[in-house]
Write a protein that holds these residues in place. Structure first.
Motif, PDB file in Angstrom:
ATOM      1  N   LEU A  82       0.783  -1.367  -0.259  1.00  0.00           N
ATOM      2  CA  LEU A  82      -0.132  -0.745  -0.198  1.00  0.00           C
ATOM      3  C   LEU A  82       1.233   0.878  -0.400  1.00  0.00           C
ATOM      4  N   VAL A  83       0.690   2.086  -0.506  1.00  0.00           N
ATOM      5  CA  VAL A  83       0.806   3.492  -0.405  1.00  0.00           C
ATOM      6  C   VAL A  83      -0.421   4.072  -0.341  1.00  0.00           C
ATOM      7  N   ILE A  84       0.201   5.197   0.829  1.00  0.00           N
ATOM      8  CA  ILE A  84      -1.266   6.502   1.101  1.00  0.00           C
ATOM      9  C   ILE A  84      -0.591   7.312   1.535  1.00  0.00           C
ATOM     10  N   GLU A  85      -1.195   8.657   0.280  1.00  0.00           N
ATOM     11  CA  GLU A  85      -0.494   9.874   0.259  1.00  0.00           C
ATOM     12  C   GLU A  85      -1.578  11.144   0.859  1.00  0.00           C
ATOM     13  N   ARG A  86      -1.740  11.903   1.426  1.00  0.00           N
ATOM     14  CA  ARG A  86      -3.053  12.854   1.728  1.00  0.00           C
ATOM     15  C   ARG A  86      -1.702  14.473   2.124  1.00  0.00           C
ATOM     16  N   ASP A  87      -2.523  15.871   1.773  1.00  0.00           N
ATOM     17  CA  ASP A  87      -1.354  16.585   2.065  1.00  0.00           C
ATOM     18  C   ASP A  87      -0.252  16.423   2.605  1.00  0.00           C
ATOM     19  N   GLY A  88       0.607  16.242   1.462  1.00  0.00           N
ATOM     20  CA  GLY A  88       2.282  15.943   0.747  1.00  0.00           C
ATOM     21  C   GLY A  88       2.589  14.607   1.914  1.00  0.00           C
ATOM     22  N   GLU A  89       1.538  14.760   3.397  1.00  0.00           N
ATOM     23  CA  GLU A  89       2.559  12.928   3.591  1.00  0.00           C
ATOM     24  C   GLU A  89       2.226  12.128   2.253  1.00  0.00           C
ATOM     25  N   LYS A  90       3.446  11.046   2.846  1.00  0.00           N
ATOM     26  CA  LYS A  90       3.261   9.980   2.178  1.00  0.00           C
ATOM     27  C   LYS A  90       4.556   8.675   2.807  1.00  0.00           C
ATOM     28  N   GLU A  91       3.137   7.310   2.365  1.00  0.00           N
ATOM     29  CA  GLU A  91       3.172   6.372   3.636  1.00  0.00           C
ATOM     30  C   GLU A  91       3.278   4.998   2.750  1.00  0.00           C
ATOM     31  N   TYR A  92       4.320   4.294   2.992  1.00  0.00           N
ATOM     32  CA  TYR A  92       4.647   3.053   2.574  1.00  0.00           C
ATOM     33  C   TYR A  92       4.474   1.874   4.220  1.00  0.00           C
ATOM     34  N   CYS A  93       3.557   1.291   3.205  1.00  0.00           N
ATOM     35  CA  CYS A  93       2.901   0.248   3.731  1.00  0.00           C
ATOM     36  C   CYS A  93       2.886  -1.516   3.315  1.00  0.00           C
ATOM     37  N   GLU A  94       3.730  -2.180   4.350  1.00  0.00           N
ATOM     38  CA  GLU A  94       3.903  -3.575   3.591  1.00  0.00           C
ATOM     39  C   GLU A  94       2.425  -4.402   4.886  1.00  0.00           C
ATOM     40  N   ALA A  95       1.398  -5.135   4.657  1.00  0.00           N
ATOM     41  CA  ALA A  95       0.338  -6.359   4.755  1.00  0.00           C
ATOM     42  C   ALA A  95       0.362  -7.578   4.504  1.00  0.00           C
ATOM     43  N   LYS A  96       0.110  -7.766   5.178  1.00  0.00           N
ATOM     44  CA  LYS A  96      -0.164  -9.574   5.747  1.00  0.00           C
ATOM     45  C   LYS A  96      -1.021  -9.839   6.334  1.00  0.00           C
ATOM     46  N   LEU A  97      -1.659 -11.206   6.093  1.00  0.00           N
ATOM     47  CA  LEU A  97      -3.286 -11.489   6.582  1.00  0.00           C
ATOM     48  C   LEU A  97      -2.854 -12.394   7.750  1.00  0.00           C
ATOM     49  N   PHE A  98      -3.221 -11.788   9.092  1.00  0.00           N
ATOM     50  CA  PHE A  98      -3.253 -12.805  10.309  1.00  0.00           C
ATOM     51  C   PHE A  98      -4.438 -13.611  10.321  1.00  0.00           C
ATOM     52  N   ARG A  99      -4.182 -15.290   9.450  1.00  0.00           N
ATOM     53  CA  ARG A  99      -4.956 -16.111   9.778  1.00  0.00           C
ATOM     54  C   ARG A  99      -5.049 -17.288  10.088  1.00  0.00           C
ATOM     55  N   PHE A 100      -5.285 -17.514  11.413  1.00  0.00           N
ATOM     56  CA  PHE A 100      -4.336 -19.072  12.053  1.00  0.00           C
ATOM     57  C   PHE A 100      -5.247 -19.791  11.717  1.00  0.00           C
ATOM     58  N   GLN A 101      -6.586 -19.968  11.438  1.00  0.00           N
ATOM     59  CA  GLN A 101      -7.500 -20.886  11.038  1.00  0.00           C
ATOM     60  C   GLN A 101      -7.660 -21.007   9.337  1.00  0.00           C
ATOM     61  N   LYS A 102      -7.725 -22.816   9.437  1.00  0.00           N
ATOM     62  CA  LYS A 102      -8.305 -22.553   7.806  1.00  0.00           C
ATOM     63  C   LYS A 102     -10.099 -22.384   7.628  1.00  0.00           C
ATOM     64  N   ALA A 103     -10.243 -22.620   6.728  1.00  0.00           N
ATOM     65  CA  ALA A 103     -12.014 -22.320   6.641  1.00  0.00           C
ATOM     66  C   ALA A 103     -12.662 -23.273   7.242  1.00  0.00           C
ATOM     67  N   ASN A 104     -12.111 -24.521   7.624  1.00  0.00           N
ATOM     68  CA  ASN A 104     -12.888 -25.928   8.340  1.00  0.00           C
ATOM     69  C   ASN A 104     -12.379 -25.473   9.514  1.00  0.00           C
ATOM     70  N   GLU A 105     -12.090 -24.697  10.568  1.00  0.00           N
ATOM     71  CA  GLU A 105     -11.252 -24.456  11.476  1.00  0.00           C
ATOM     72  C   GLU A 105     -10.146 -25.114  11.912  1.00  0.00           C
ATOM     73  N   ASN A 106      -9.409 -26.056  10.735  1.00  0.00           N
ATOM     74  CA  ASN A 106      -7.888 -26.782  11.274  1.00  0.00           C
ATOM     75  C   ASN A 106      -7.184 -25.242  11.690  1.00  0.00           C
ATOM     76  N   PRO A 107      -5.562 -26.111  12.145  1.00  0.00           N
ATOM     77  CA  PRO A 107      -5.138 -24.592  12.270  1.00  0.00           C
ATOM     78  C   PRO A 107      -4.227 -24.686  10.649  1.00  0.00           C
ATOM     79  N   SER A 108      -4.069 -23.336  10.961  1.00  0.00           N
ATOM     80  CA  SER A 108      -3.185 -23.160   9.545  1.00  0.00           C
ATOM     81  C   SER A 108      -1.320 -23.037   9.897  1.00  0.00           C
ATOM     82  N   SER A 109      -0.788 -24.274   9.255  1.00  0.00           N
ATOM     83  CA  SER A 109       0.744 -24.019   9.953  1.00  0.00           C
ATOM     84  C   SER A 109       1.361 -22.358   9.144  1.00  0.00           C
TER      85      SER A 109
END
Length: 215
Positions: A82-109
Motif C-alpha cells: 500500500l502507498v497512502i498519501e495526503r497533504d504532502g504526507e506519504k506512507e509506504y506500507c507492507e501488509a500480511k494476513l493474520f489468519r491462523f485457522q483454515k476455513a474448516n477451523e483446522n490450524p493453518s501452519s
C-alpha cells in the motif's frame, strides 16, 4: 476514528467502517465459504480500498499492489502493498494476513509461518522479513505495517485478543531483527458472515526509527 499517529492507522479505521459491506459483496473464494475472510490478503485489501474510494471516506490517495502496481514500487524496483498519501504526507506500507485457522477451523501452519517464521526470508517471505525489507529500503517517507487479523471463534486461539497478537508480533520483530515497531491502531470488527472468519481487527504498526523525509 481512533487517535492514530499515521495515515495507515486512519485507513484501518475506515476499513472497519466498510468491512460489513465488502463482506456481503465480495462473494465466495472458491469453495471456502462466503465473505471477505476466506480471500487472500491482496484481494481483501484491494476490496476494502475500493469501497473506501467509492464512498469518498479518505481525503487523499490510496494505492494497492493489486490495482496500482506502478504506484507502490520503491526506487530500487521493489514494491510495497500500500502507498497512502495526503497533504504532502506519504506512507509506504507492507501488509500480511493474520489468519491462523483454515476455513474448516483446522490450524493453518502455513498461515502462521507466513507471519512469524524468522527463517523464511525468501518468497514467500514472512512478515518479520517484510518489516526488514521496508525498514531498510531507501525511502524517505513514513513506513508502516498492516494486518487483517481473524480471531478464532472456536478452538485454539479464541482467547488471544487482537491487541495481544499485535503486541506479540511487535515483540517478535524486536527479537529477530534490528528494528522496532509500535502499535498504531487496533480497529475491531465482528459479525462477518463466514462461520470461522467472522471477527478480529485491522492491526497497524509503525516503524519506531522513521527516516527523515526529503521535501
Amino acid at each position: 476514528m481512533g487517535d492514530s499517529l499515521t495515515l495507515t492507522g486512519e485507513v484501518a479505521n475506515l476499513f472497519v467502517d466498510v468491512i460489513d459491506e465488502v463482506d456481503k459483496e465480495i462473494g465466495e473464494n472458491r469453495t471456502y465459504g462466503a465473505g471477505i475472510g476466506p480471500h487472500d490478503e491482496d484481494d481483501q485489501i484491494d476490496a476494502l480500498v475500493t469501497k473506501v474510494r467509492e464512498q469518498e471516506l479518505f481525503d487523499g490517495r490510496i494505492s494497492t499492489a493489486k490495482s496500482d502496481s506502478s504506484e507502490v514500487r520503491y526506487p530500487s524496483g521493489r514494491s510495497a502493498d500500500l502507498v497512502i498519501e495526503r497533504d504532502g504526507e506519504k506512507e509506504y506500507c507492507e501488509a500480511k494476513l493474520f489468519r491462523f485457522q483454515k476455513a474448516n477451523e483446522n490450524p493453518s501452519s502455513r498461515g502462521f509461518s507466513k507471519v512469524f517464521n524468522p527463517y523464511q526470508d525468501r518468497n514467500p517471505r514472512s512478515f518479520i522479513h517484510d518489516v526488514t525489507k521496508l525498514a531498510e529500503s531507501d525511502i524517505r517517507v513514513t513506513k508502516t505495517f498492516l494486518a487483517p487479523y481473524y480471531r478464532p471463534v472456536n478452538g485454539a486461539g479464541t482467547e488471544i485478543a487482537s491487541r495481544e497478537i499485535a503486541e506479540k508480533f511487535a515483540n517478535e520483530v524486536e527479537c529477530w531483527t534490528e528494528h522496532k515497531i509500535s502499535i498504531d491502531a487496533v480497529a475491531h470488527f465482528s459479525g462477518l458472515q463466514h462461520d470461522v472468519h467472522q471477527r478480529g481487527a485491522i492491526l497497524v504498526w509503525n516503524l519506531e526509527d522513521q527516516p527523515d523525509q526529503w521535501f
